[in-house]
Design a protein around this motif. Sequence first.
Motif, PDB file in Angstrom:
ATOM      1  N   ALA A 146      15.772  34.972 -36.190  1.00 17.79           N
ATOM      2  CA  ALA A 146      16.515  34.977 -37.458  1.00 17.79           C
ATOM      3  C   ALA A 146      17.286  36.281 -37.618  1.00 17.79           C
ATOM      4  CB  ALA A 146      15.558  34.762 -38.628  1.00 17.79           C
ATOM      5  N   ARG A 187      20.445  36.102 -35.239  1.00 20.22           N
ATOM      6  CA  ARG A 187      21.523  35.121 -35.360  1.00 20.22           C
ATOM      7  C   ARG A 187      21.811  34.606 -36.770  1.00 20.22           C
ATOM      8  NH1 ARG A 187      21.960  36.977 -31.112  1.00 20.22           N
ATOM      9  NH2 ARG A 187      22.120  35.969 -29.074  1.00 20.22           N
ATOM     10  N   ARG A 188      20.877  34.699 -37.678  1.00 17.92           N
ATOM     11  CA  ARG A 188      21.049  34.044 -38.968  1.00 17.92           C
ATOM     12  C   ARG A 188      21.570  35.020 -40.020  1.00 17.92           C
ATOM     13  NH1 ARG A 188      18.275  29.233 -39.249  1.00 17.92           N
ATOM     14  NH2 ARG A 188      19.958  28.743 -40.706  1.00 17.92           N
ATOM     15  N   VAL A 209      18.935  34.109 -44.920  1.00 12.26           N
ATOM     16  CA  VAL A 209      18.074  33.216 -44.125  1.00 12.26           C
ATOM     17  C   VAL A 209      17.024  34.046 -43.389  1.00 12.26           C
ATOM     18  CG1 VAL A 209      18.009  31.550 -42.221  1.00 12.26           C
ATOM     19  CG2 VAL A 209      19.890  31.485 -43.879  1.00 12.26           C
ATOM     20  N   THR A 265      13.011  33.762 -43.752  1.00 15.51           N
ATOM     21  CA  THR A 265      12.186  33.589 -42.553  1.00 15.51           C
ATOM     22  C   THR A 265      11.040  34.593 -42.551  1.00 15.51           C
ATOM     23  OG1 THR A 265      14.086  32.749 -41.328  1.00 15.51           O
ATOM     24  CG2 THR A 265      12.210  33.550 -40.026  1.00 15.51           C
ATOM     25  N   ARG A 306      26.404  36.743 -35.338  1.00 14.44           N
ATOM     26  CA  ARG A 306      26.332  35.592 -36.225  1.00 14.44           C
ATOM     27  C   ARG A 306      26.817  34.343 -35.500  1.00 14.44           C
ATOM     28  NH1 ARG A 306      22.764  37.505 -37.981  1.00 14.44           N
ATOM     29  NH2 ARG A 306      22.823  39.240 -39.363  1.00 14.44           N
ATOM     30  N   GLU A 349      25.800  27.245 -37.928  1.00 16.69           N
ATOM     31  CA  GLU A 349      24.954  27.669 -39.057  1.00 16.69           C
ATOM     32  C   GLU A 349      24.804  26.540 -40.063  1.00 16.69           C
ATOM     33  OE1 GLU A 349      22.333  29.496 -41.173  1.00 16.69           O
ATOM     34  OE2 GLU A 349      23.107  30.475 -39.372  1.00 16.69           O
ATOM     35  N   THR A 355      21.334  24.724 -41.244  1.00 15.25           N
ATOM     36  CA  THR A 355      20.971  24.594 -42.659  1.00 15.25           C
ATOM     37  C   THR A 355      20.647  23.137 -42.991  1.00 15.25           C
ATOM     38  OG1 THR A 355      22.333  26.494 -43.223  1.00 15.25           O
ATOM     39  CG2 THR A 355      21.768  24.995 -45.022  1.00 15.25           C
TER      40      THR A 355
END
Length: 137
Positions: A76, A79-80, A84, A88, A116, A122, A126
């Motif tokens: 997370a 990349r998130r 988010v 996490t 990202r 993404e 989601t």
Amino acid sequence: MACAVVVRRDAFLTAGGFQPRLFVYGEEALLAMDLAAAGHELSYVPHLGVRHLPHPAGRDVSARLRREVRNRVLTAALRRPPAVALRTVVAALRECPRGAAEAVPDLPWAPDHGRRLPVAVESGLTRLAVVSSSSAA
């Protein structure tokens, strides 16, 4: 699950393969994100047979959970979006505080290795989270 994955070698290498810092237990999530970001399609193919021959002595279940939670937090962070990643971490603290704590020493490494995901990837993640949470209820 990485132990039951079939992937084209060129796609695997182009996406960067498995992140060595994650090692095992959850490493496939980061690779799947990177494959999707590179434009590869990921599919569940029920008629494809993949065999995994685990170690006959079994595994340390608590160590596996700690590693999975640690790797979920690091993935997370890599990349998130920040919101988010924060959710996490909160979920990880509830599920396995020790696993979440094991991610802490590696968190300073993440910003230099993170990127990202494309908006479409993404958005798909989601939607997948919403579907997964509603089916678990």
